[in-house]
Each structure stands twice: as C-alpha cells, then as structure tokens.
Design a protein around this motif. Structure first.
Motif, short mmCIF file in Angstrom:
data_model
loop_
_atom_site.label_atom_id
_atom_site.label_comp_id
_atom_site.label_asym_id
_atom_site.label_seq_id
_atom_site.Cartn_x
_atom_site.Cartn_y
_atom_site.Cartn_z
N PHE A 35 -8.66 15.29 -49.40
CA PHE A 35 -9.21 16.67 -50.12
C PHE A 35 -10.21 17.26 -49.17
CE2 PHE A 35 -8.70 14.77 -54.61
CZ PHE A 35 -7.20 15.07 -54.56
N TYR A 36 -10.50 16.64 -47.93
CA TYR A 36 -11.43 17.08 -47.06
C TYR A 36 -10.71 18.18 -46.01
CZ TYR A 36 -15.29 14.22 -48.45
OH TYR A 36 -16.52 13.71 -49.41
N VAL A 37 -11.27 19.31 -45.72
CA VAL A 37 -10.72 20.25 -44.52
C VAL A 37 -11.28 19.88 -43.24
CG1 VAL A 37 -10.19 22.10 -46.37
CG2 VAL A 37 -12.48 22.05 -45.17
N ASP A 38 -12.56 19.09 -43.22
CA ASP A 38 -13.32 18.74 -41.93
C ASP A 38 -13.93 17.40 -42.34
OD1 ASP A 38 -15.38 19.22 -43.54
OD2 ASP A 38 -16.31 20.73 -42.34
N ALA A 39 -14.52 17.21 -41.15
CA ALA A 39 -15.22 15.77 -41.22
C ALA A 39 -16.84 15.88 -41.03
CB ALA A 39 -14.74 15.04 -40.03
N ALA A 40 -17.10 16.94 -41.56
CA ALA A 40 -18.66 17.29 -41.63
C ALA A 40 -19.46 16.40 -42.75
CB ALA A 40 -19.00 18.89 -41.83
N PRO A 41 -20.71 16.46 -42.34
CA PRO A 41 -21.43 15.58 -43.58
C PRO A 41 -21.35 16.14 -44.69
CG PRO A 41 -22.63 16.13 -41.65
CD PRO A 41 -21.71 16.74 -41.29
N THR A 74 -7.71 14.44 -40.48
CA THR A 74 -8.45 14.35 -41.73
C THR A 74 -9.61 13.16 -41.52
OG1 THR A 74 -6.71 15.15 -43.02
CG2 THR A 74 -8.36 13.87 -44.15
N PRO A 75 -10.79 13.23 -42.08
CA PRO A 75 -11.66 12.22 -42.01
C PRO A 75 -11.06 10.89 -42.80
CG PRO A 75 -12.33 13.64 -43.55
CD PRO A 75 -11.41 14.28 -42.69
N THR A 76 -11.40 9.58 -42.19
CA THR A 76 -10.75 8.46 -42.87
C THR A 76 -11.93 7.91 -43.90
OG1 THR A 76 -12.04 6.98 -41.23
CG2 THR A 76 -9.46 7.75 -40.77
N LEU A 77 -11.52 6.92 -44.92
CA LEU A 77 -12.34 6.39 -45.82
C LEU A 77 -13.50 5.76 -44.78
CD1 LEU A 77 -10.58 4.75 -48.39
CD2 LEU A 77 -12.29 6.37 -48.70
N LYS A 78 -13.35 5.02 -43.75
CA LYS A 78 -14.19 4.49 -42.81
C LYS A 78 -15.31 5.51 -42.39
CE LYS A 78 -13.10 0.89 -40.04
NZ LYS A 78 -12.42 0.47 -38.74
N HIS A 79 -14.76 6.74 -42.05
CA HIS A 79 -15.68 7.77 -41.71
C HIS A 79 -16.53 8.21 -42.84
CE1 HIS A 79 -17.02 11.46 -39.48
NE2 HIS A 79 -16.88 12.02 -40.65
N LEU A 80 -15.84 8.38 -43.98
CA LEU A 80 -16.68 8.92 -45.17
C LEU A 80 -17.81 7.74 -45.49
CD1 LEU A 80 -14.11 10.32 -47.93
CD2 LEU A 80 -15.69 11.60 -45.93
N GLU A 81 -17.44 6.38 -45.37
CA GLU A 81 -18.30 5.42 -45.55
C GLU A 81 -19.44 5.51 -44.63
OE1 GLU A 81 -20.45 1.89 -47.00
OE2 GLU A 81 -18.87 3.33 -47.85
N ALA A 82 -19.38 5.91 -43.46
CA ALA A 82 -20.29 5.88 -42.24
C ALA A 82 -21.17 6.78 -42.71
CB ALA A 82 -19.80 5.80 -40.76
N LEU A 83 -20.54 8.15 -43.08
CA LEU A 83 -21.55 9.24 -43.65
C LEU A 83 -22.47 8.90 -44.92
CD1 LEU A 83 -18.87 12.13 -43.52
CD2 LEU A 83 -20.84 11.71 -41.66
N ARG A 84 -21.87 8.09 -45.64
CA ARG A 84 -22.59 7.59 -46.86
C ARG A 84 -23.83 6.77 -46.32
NH1 ARG A 84 -23.57 3.36 -50.34
NH2 ARG A 84 -22.16 1.75 -48.78
N GLN A 85 -23.52 5.73 -45.25
CA GLN A 85 -24.58 4.91 -44.84
C GLN A 85 -25.81 5.73 -44.09
OE1 GLN A 85 -23.00 1.67 -42.85
NE2 GLN A 85 -21.58 0.99 -44.54
N ARG A 136 -3.25 30.05 -46.40
CA ARG A 136 -3.06 30.82 -45.24
C ARG A 136 -3.71 30.03 -44.14
NH1 ARG A 136 -4.45 35.85 -48.77
NH2 ARG A 136 -2.43 36.21 -49.50
N SER A 137 -3.15 29.97 -43.18
CA SER A 137 -3.60 29.27 -41.74
C SER A 137 -3.72 27.80 -42.03
CB SER A 137 -4.72 30.05 -41.19
OG SER A 137 -5.89 30.12 -41.96
N GLY A 138 -2.95 27.15 -42.67
CA GLY A 138 -3.18 25.78 -43.10
C GLY A 138 -4.26 25.04 -43.64
N PHE A 139 -4.26 23.81 -43.74
CA PHE A 139 -5.29 22.98 -44.23
C PHE A 139 -6.38 22.79 -43.43
CE2 PHE A 139 -6.95 19.60 -46.75
CZ PHE A 139 -7.38 20.23 -47.85
N MET A 140 -7.20 23.69 -43.03
CA MET A 140 -8.48 23.30 -42.25
C MET A 140 -9.57 24.26 -42.50
SD MET A 140 -6.45 25.19 -38.79
CE MET A 140 -5.59 23.50 -38.79
N GLN A 141 -10.62 24.06 -41.62
CA GLN A 141 -11.97 24.72 -42.04
C GLN A 141 -11.89 26.02 -42.58
OE1 GLN A 141 -15.06 24.22 -39.37
NE2 GLN A 141 -14.08 22.24 -38.45
N ASP A 142 -11.03 27.19 -42.11
CA ASP A 142 -11.19 28.48 -42.35
C ASP A 142 -10.06 28.76 -43.25
OD1 ASP A 142 -13.66 28.66 -40.87
OD2 ASP A 142 -12.54 28.59 -39.01
N SER A 143 -9.31 27.82 -43.81
CA SER A 143 -8.07 28.13 -44.63
C SER A 143 -8.46 29.13 -45.81
CB SER A 143 -7.31 26.87 -45.10
OG SER A 143 -6.89 26.09 -44.03
#
Length: 426
Positions: free
Chosen positions: A361-367, A266-277, A198-205
């Motif tokens: 699989f991520y619904v947002d780009a939060a840490p 959707t967050p990219t792999l680059k974004h996830l890598e930045a969060l890891r670092q 319901r209401s798409g694939f986003m934070q409050d789905s």
C-alpha cells in the motif's frame, strides 16, 4: 515473495525464477486476514505464469437458441457465456483455448475454478466473526484476469468468472446488449468497477475515474446505482488493461493490483521493520509520564501494550496511554472519546498508533511520520496523502476515502495528521 500453496507456477528455463505477473492485495487488511491467511483465502494473492496456458478466447456464436439447445451447447466440455434474451431465446458464445494467455478467477465461491477467494471487508474488523453476519454482495464468480504469457505480460480484466461447468450465465434480468459489430456483451448484477491512478502508483499519483468493466472487457461510465438495468456510456478511449496501482471493486471488497515491476520499487517488510526500529531507537517519550514509547513488533497488531504510542488526533501530539484530561463523563471508554491534549489543550479523539504493515500500500519508502484519522494507522506522508484522495466505493452508490490498512472511513479535514513526537529529555 512466493506463496507456497500457489501451485501452477511456471519458471523461466535460464534462471528457474517464477515469472510473476503481479499481485492482488485486498484493501482493509494490515498484512494478513484477521484469523490468518489460509489456502486460496488470504489478503494478498500472487499471479505467476502457469506451466501450461489456461486462457480462453471467444469463438463460435450460436444465435437464437432455444433454452434446451443453449443447455446442450453449455454442457460441452468447453467454456461458454450464455446471454438469456427471453424465455424463448438465448445467445451462446463458445470460448476456445488461447495458448497466449493465463486466466485467473476471483470471487466469493470456494469452488475449484476460483483462484482467489474474496469475502466482504468489514471496516475495522479484528476477526472473521465480525464479518460472518454480513450478507455478501460479492458475486460468487466475480471477475477474471487474463495475463499475456510473454513480455510485457499485460493483464486485462473482465467481469464475471466461469463456474465449475465452465459457463457464465447472464439471466433475463442482467443488463446485456448486442454490440455494433453483432457481438453480445453484458454487465454483472453489482458490477466490477476499476480505477487506474493517473501517472501510476508512485509518490505524486492522483486518482483516476471509476469505470465499469463488462463481461467482454469493454469500459463504461458508472450506472446510476450499482445494479441499475441501464448501462453507462461506453468509453472507447480507455481499456481494461490493468496498470500498477489499478483498483478493482467487487461491491464488498476492493483489490489493489501491483505489477511485479511496481512491487520491485515498493518498500519490503524488512525495510518497514528497519523504520520501526529506527523510531524506537530515538526513544520517543510521553510528555506526561516521561516513559519511553515503542511501536510493538509487526506481529502484534491488535492489542495495545504499555509502551504503545497514543495520539491526540486533533493536534498530532504523541503520548503514552494516561488519564490526564480524562473528564469524568468521558472515563467510561478508553479509546476514541474526546480528550484534551496536555501539550496544546486541543480536544479530539485519543487513539493508539499502529504501523501500517502491508508494504504493497506504500507509494514510497519514506519514514512513517503521519497517521490516518480516526484509526491510528501510521505510514509515510506521501502514502497518507495518496489514499486520502482516493474515493473508494462504499455500499451500492456512495464513495468515501478510507484507510487502506483497515478500511475505516477517514475523518477530519484531510483524513490524516502529522505526528509530533517528543524526544528523550536526557
């Protein structure tokens, strides 16, 4: 993101950028198959507009055929669906070329009509050898997706796929019927189930309701059990159109459909890598050993290293691996046994933490602040909340929430827990 082995890519004349309809991502894999992605067998499949349309649509209906006549029609060099009503009677529906759509087929078969080869997902399996002994419940020609070649590039799903002879056969035992307008329709043995959030694939789905899709793309309530003869009730208010975040279950594997537009948010792999670092740069410490912890690089996803963060799943306190509170009767197994947290004395499983690397699989780009329980896959809070609410089909008649990165059934009160890191003392 291009898939190099994906031939049949059509580009727009002005920009030469391929028109992407969307991607299918198999639940239970953390960025790739255990032994690596190969050819048409991979954890993620991109659907691009083909240079030449290959879609089909129903045309001539041959009623009351004898089996011999049905075979003769099916042998023509065109697509057809055969509905066997009895030993003496078969209805054959011929399909003709549709220049407005592209067809993509999904199933267990490795024959050429299948674009995306899918095998059974075994929860928590680390290698393909873990999955070989399982007898598959996925159909060889499980389903087909038809994408409109012009904007808004609508994707529609249908149960069953055409085989190498361009035929779909529904035998005597398959559930099939004549519709009110005189057309034939039917269901495959274990069925193709779809759920639109319901209401798409986003934070409050929020999760939608699981439905079954027929061979002609009609929508039905679920059968009593997966392969029951009696179909569910037709749901006329719903369609087989896929939306961003639609889940497709093939009885053995579940696929997530992401539209090209949805993926752009959707967050990219680059974004996830930045969060890891970023997490590693904060130098979290083990409260017992005072050693600095660090999430390993995304390429190393299966064997814990010495800096690996571990968590007590009862409370969320993050430590390095140590033997504190490891009572004698628990010492045989390193992982998952009940252990007492040195910080708060809570007793629960003690497992290594792994970053969720499948960005789709991520619904947002939060840490990544939360972990699924009991597997230890880490992602954002909204992503953990979303997946913990989704009842995924399991076996032939049960549903349960599972980690999207490894398909393990979730445990504990919520299925996930907030991580509590200790910063450096200096």
């Amino acid at each position: 993101m291009y898939s190099p082995e994906q031939e049949n890519i059509s580009t727009t004349s002005s920009t030469k950028v391929p028109v992407k309809y969307g991607e299918l991502i198999v639940l239970g894999y953390n960025g790739s198959l255990p032994n690596g992605d190969r050819g048409r067998r991979k954890s993620r499949f991109a659907l691009y507009r083909r240079p030449k349309a290959n879609g089909v649509k129903p045309s001539t209906v041959h009623i009351a055929c004898s089996p011999q006549a049905a075979k003769a029609i099916s042998n023509k060099d065109q697509h057809s669906i055969s509905y066997t009503l009895s030993r003496a009677q078969t209805v054959v529906v011929e399909y003709t070329h549709d220049s407005n759509t592209d067809m993509f087929q999904i199933g267990r078969s490795t024959e050429s009509p299948i674009d995306f080869v899918v095998t059974d997902t075994v929860a928590g399996s680390q290698s393909n050898s873990d999955t070989q002994s399982v007898q598959s419940t996925i159909s060889r020609f499980a389903c087909r997706i038809m994408c409109q070649r012009t904007p808004p590039y609508t994707a529609r799903i249908y149960a069953a796929g055409f085989d190498s002879s361009k035929n779909i056969f529904l035998g005597e035992k398959a559930a099939k019927w004549k519709t009110s307008d005189g057309q034939m329709d039917g269901l495959t043995t274990n069925g193709v189930l779809v759920m639109h959030p319901r209401s798409g694939f986003m934070q409050d789905s929020k999760p939608g309701v699981w439905r079954e899709i027929s061979v002609c793309g009609n929508v039905f309530t679920l059968r009593e059990t997966r392969s029951a003869q009696q179909r569910g009730k037709m749901v006329e208010t719903e369609t087989q159109e896929l939306v961003d975040g639609s889940l497709i279950d093939l009885c053995g594997a579940t696929l997530l459909w992401r539209t090209a537009e949805g993926l752009s948010r959707t967050p990219t792999l680059k974004h996830l890598e930045a969060l890891r670092q970023e997490i590693n740069a904060a130098r979290p410490q083990c409260p017992v050993g005072f050693n600095t912890l660090a999430f390993p690089s995304m390429r190393r996803k299966d064997t814990p290293d010495e800096k690996q963060p571990w968590v007590y799943l009862q409370c969320g306190h993050v430590h390095g691996y140590h033997n504190w509170g490891n009572h004698r009767e628990e010492r045989e197994g390193r992982e998952g046994r009940l252990r007492e947290c040195p910080m708060c004395r809570a007793k629960g499983p003690y497992v290594p933490l792994w970053l969720g690397c499948e960005a789709g699989f991520y619904v947002d780009a939060a840490p990544p602040t939360h972990t699924f329980s009991p597997c230890g896959h880490v992602c954002s809070e909204k992503t953990a909340t979303f997946w913990s609410q989704i009842p995924l089909p399991h076996g032939t008649h049960t549903f349960h929430a599972a980690c999207p990165f490894c398909a393990q059934q979730l445990s504990g009160e919520q299925g996930y827990i907030r991580l509590i890191f200790q910063g450096p003392l200096d």
